[in-house]
Design an enzyme around this catalytic site. Structure first.
Site, PDB file in Angstrom:
ATOM      1  CD  GLU A 181       1.053  16.264   7.301  1.00  0.00           C
ATOM      2  OE1 GLU A 181       0.345  15.349   7.319  1.00  0.00           O
ATOM      3  OE2 GLU A 181       0.585  17.583   7.691  1.00  0.00           O
ATOM      4  CE  LYS A 193      -4.157  -1.613   0.042  1.00  0.00           C
ATOM      5  NZ  LYS A 193      -5.107  -1.421  -1.072  1.00  0.00           N
ATOM      6  CB  ALA A 222       1.244   6.779  -0.379  1.00  0.00           C
ATOM      7  N   GLY A 271       0.968  13.041   4.324  1.00  0.00           N
ATOM      8  CA  GLY A 271       1.433  12.776   5.563  1.00  0.00           C
ATOM      9  C   GLY A 271       2.843  11.990   5.636  1.00  0.00           C
ATOM     10  CD  GLU A 279      -1.678  16.801   2.116  1.00  0.00           C
ATOM     11  OE1 GLU A 279      -0.915  17.097   1.057  1.00  0.00           O
ATOM     12  OE2 GLU A 279      -0.955  16.198   3.542  1.00  0.00           O
TER      13      GLU A 279
HETATM   14  C1  1HE Z   1      -2.874   3.782  -0.932  1.00  0.00           C
HETATM   15  C2  1HE Z   1      -2.457   5.298  -1.145  1.00  0.00           C
HETATM   16  C3  1HE Z   1      -3.067   5.976   0.141  1.00  0.00           C
HETATM   17  C4  1HE Z   1      -1.275   4.115  -2.550  1.00  0.00           C
HETATM   18  N1  1HE Z   1      -3.953   5.637   0.749  1.00  0.00           N
HETATM   19  N2  1HE Z   1      -4.033   3.425  -0.395  1.00  0.00           N
HETATM   20  N3  1HE Z   1      -1.761  10.653  -0.464  1.00  0.00           N
HETATM   21  C5  1HE Z   1      -1.710  10.739  -1.995  1.00  0.00           C
HETATM   22  O1  1HE Z   1      -2.476  11.539  -2.340  1.00  0.00           O
HETATM   23  C6  1HE Z   1      -0.858   9.798  -2.603  1.00  0.00           C
HETATM   24  C7  1HE Z   1      -1.557   8.618  -3.348  1.00  0.00           C
HETATM   25  N4  1HE Z   1      -0.902   7.624  -3.951  1.00  0.00           N
HETATM   26  C8  1HE Z   1      -0.017   7.840  -5.170  1.00  0.00           C
HETATM   27  O2  1HE Z   1      -0.140   8.822  -5.596  1.00  0.00           O
HETATM   28  C9  1HE Z   1       0.539   6.639  -5.697  1.00  0.00           C
HETATM   29  O3  1HE Z   1       0.050   5.520  -5.054  1.00  0.00           O
HETATM   30  C10 1HE Z   1       2.127   6.710  -5.430  1.00  0.00           C
HETATM   31  C11 1HE Z   1       2.649   7.850  -6.286  1.00  0.00           C
HETATM   32  C12 1HE Z   1       2.468   6.845  -4.130  1.00  0.00           C
HETATM   33  C13 1HE Z   1       2.632   5.164  -5.707  1.00  0.00           C
HETATM   34  O4  1HE Z   1       2.134   5.072  -7.220  1.00  0.00           O
HETATM   35  P1  1HE Z   1       2.214   3.357  -7.738  1.00  0.00           P
HETATM   36  O5  1HE Z   1       1.686   3.486  -9.151  1.00  0.00           O
HETATM   37  O6  1HE Z   1       3.683   2.800  -7.432  1.00  0.00           O
HETATM   38  O7  1HE Z   1       1.219   2.738  -6.764  1.00  0.00           O
HETATM   39  P2  1HE Z   1      -0.475   2.307  -6.750  1.00  0.00           P
HETATM   40  O8  1HE Z   1      -0.841   1.593  -7.892  1.00  0.00           O
HETATM   41  O9  1HE Z   1      -1.104   3.941  -6.938  1.00  0.00           O
HETATM   42  O10 1HE Z   1      -0.795   2.118  -5.390  1.00  0.00           O
HETATM   43  C14 1HE Z   1      -0.406   0.780  -4.931  1.00  0.00           C
HETATM   44  C15 1HE Z   1      -1.590   0.369  -3.814  1.00  0.00           C
HETATM   45  O11 1HE Z   1      -1.486   1.272  -2.898  1.00  0.00           O
HETATM   46  C16 1HE Z   1      -2.918   0.479  -4.450  1.00  0.00           C
HETATM   47  O12 1HE Z   1      -4.009  -0.382  -3.982  1.00  0.00           O
HETATM   48  P3  1HE Z   1      -4.340  -1.766  -4.421  1.00  0.00           P
HETATM   49  O13 1HE Z   1      -5.038  -2.240  -3.429  1.00  0.00           O
HETATM   50  O14 1HE Z   1      -5.336  -1.249  -5.892  1.00  0.00           O
HETATM   51  O15 1HE Z   1      -3.163  -2.452  -4.955  1.00  0.00           O
HETATM   52  C17 1HE Z   1      -3.313   1.918  -4.108  1.00  0.00           C
HETATM   53  O16 1HE Z   1      -4.756   2.439  -3.980  1.00  0.00           O
HETATM   54  C18 1HE Z   1      -2.460   1.928  -2.613  1.00  0.00           C
HETATM   55  N5  1HE Z   1      -2.310   3.270  -2.068  1.00  0.00           N
HETATM   56  N6  1HE Z   1      -1.482   5.370  -1.924  1.00  0.00           N
HETATM   57  C19 1HE Z   1      -4.543   4.402   0.502  1.00  0.00           C
HETATM   58  N7  1HE Z   1      -2.547   7.163   0.231  1.00  0.00           N
HETATM   59  C20 1HE Z   1      -2.978  13.766   8.394  1.00  0.00           C
HETATM   60  S1  1HE Z   1      -3.360  14.517   6.929  1.00  0.00           S
HETATM   61  C21 1HE Z   1      -2.522  13.846   5.627  1.00  0.00           C
HETATM   62  C22 1HE Z   1      -3.103  14.096   4.390  1.00  0.00           C
HETATM   63  C23 1HE Z   1      -2.459  13.295   3.233  1.00  0.00           C
HETATM   64  O17 1HE Z   1      -1.542  12.380   3.264  1.00  0.00           O
HETATM   65  S2  1HE Z   1      -3.265  13.440   1.727  1.00  0.00           S
HETATM   66  C24 1HE Z   1      -2.150  12.771   0.516  1.00  0.00           C
HETATM   67  C25 1HE Z   1      -2.634  11.293   0.290  1.00  0.00           C
END
Ligand code: 1HE
Length: 267
Positions: free
Chosen positions: A116, A29, A66, A113, A136
């Site tokens: 962070e 994840k 992520a 996060g 975010e």
């Molecule tokens: C996740 C998450 C996640 C991946 N929560 N499940 N963060 C974001 O907006 C970043 C979101 N993630 C991404 O942009 C990409 O996943 C990555 C650039 C980090 C990696 O890409 P990649 O192509 O290597 O992986 P993927 O195919 O996107 O993800 C693989 C799996 O991880 C997939 O799940 P699957 O069950 O379909 O295999 C994704 O759904 C899962 N996954 N990122 C949940 N973030 C205290 S406030 C803080 C506020 C924040 O942090 S907001 C920013 C959130």
């Protein structure tokens, strides 16, 4: 007292001599931070193992983290959201106030996060694959894990505004130039670099480590006159320690290393 059994499955502890290596181990994840992981981080850093002179925070897989586990961000009312954010603050505050230095090894996504979390550590080593963002804005959220306090301290409000308003993603070299990471290394070299830094920090006098980790950030944020007084008090305490006296005597006796000119290293 540290209890290894209390770590959630998303965290793994390894030992490298006197350095604790704590790894985010939810690569499937992309090391997204669910509540269990954040609580586990807080509990670990509140009471790190007694043998640890430093902690390296690393990650399995290609990405540091992520960020917030978006799968857990179900319908949450404002009050629950407030408490959730404060839970992150408590956990990451434990990292910042850890009694020993915490060094993170950053690669791939260091976003939301995840950034962070990295910013709560004391030293950041970025591998060239690392990229940094605060998505975010794109998700209709705002930072809730301390970024609005810690990121501007490192790079300034203007650069954080840019990251959040435009979705800009910083490559590792840019991030290092901005001050998000103190070290930039080749892919795969982050852990060894962090272990080397950890060993170096472990040689410091405990009072110096305390002053740097606990007094310096407060002095830097105090009003200047109070800050200068705090600095004098801290300096007086450090200078009075037996360790300081021993080290100064060793230098005067020619038994301690001089400060090395980095230009000498290449010759
Ligand atoms: C996740 C998450 C996640 C991946 N929560 N499940 N963060 C974001 O907006 C970043 C979101 N993630 C991404 O942009 C990409 O996943 C990555 C650039 C980090 C990696 O890409 P990649 O192509 O290597 O992986 P993927 O195919 O996107 O993800 C693989 C799996 O991880 C997939 O799940 P699957 O069950 O379909 O295999 C994704 O759904 C899962 N996954 N990122 C949940 N973030 C205290 S406030 C803080 C506020 C924040 O942090 S907001 C920013 C959130």
């Amino acid at each position: 007292m540290f209890d290894p059994a209390a770590l959630p499955p998303s965290l793994r502890l390894d030992r490298a001599g006197q350095v604790a290596v704590l790894s985010l181990s939810r690569a499937r994840k992309r090391n997204a931070l669910d509540d269990a992981t954040v609580l586990g981080l807080g509990a670990f850093f509140a009471a790190p193992p007694g043998w640890a002179r430093a902690v390296v925070l690393a990650a399995d897989g290609d990405h540091f983290s992520a960020g917030l586990d978006l799968g857990e961000l179900r319908e949450r009312d404002a009050v629950a959201g407030l408490h959730h954010s404060r839970m992150w603050h408590r956990a990451f505050g434990q990292i910042e106030s850890c009694p020993v230095p915490v060094i993170s090894v950053l690669k791939g996504a260091v976003v939301g996060g995840g950034l962070e979390l990295a910013c709560a550590t004391h030293l950041r080593v970025a591998e060239r694959s690392a990229f940094f963002a605060l998505p975010e804005g794109e998700r209709g959220l705002f930072t809730g894990g301390g970024a609005s306090v810690r990121v501007p301290r490192l790079i300034g409000v203007a650069r954080m505004t840019d990251l959040m308003l435009t979705g800009r993603v910083l490559a590792a070299a840019e991030a290092e130039r901005y001050g998000l990471a103190q070290y930039l290394v080749d892919d795969g070299a982050g852990l060894d670099t962090a272990l080397g830094l950890a060993a170096r920090t472990a040689e410091n006098s405990p009072v110096t480590t305390y002053a740097v980790l606990h007094a310096l950030p407060r002095i830097a944020q105090a009003d200047p006159e109070a800050g200068l007084l705090l600095e004098s008090l801290m300096a007086a305490v450090a200078q009075d320690s037996g360790e300081a006296k021993r080290r100064m005597r060793a230098f005067l006796d020619g038994a301690a290393p001089k400060v090395a000119d980095p230009r000498e290293a290449g010759r």
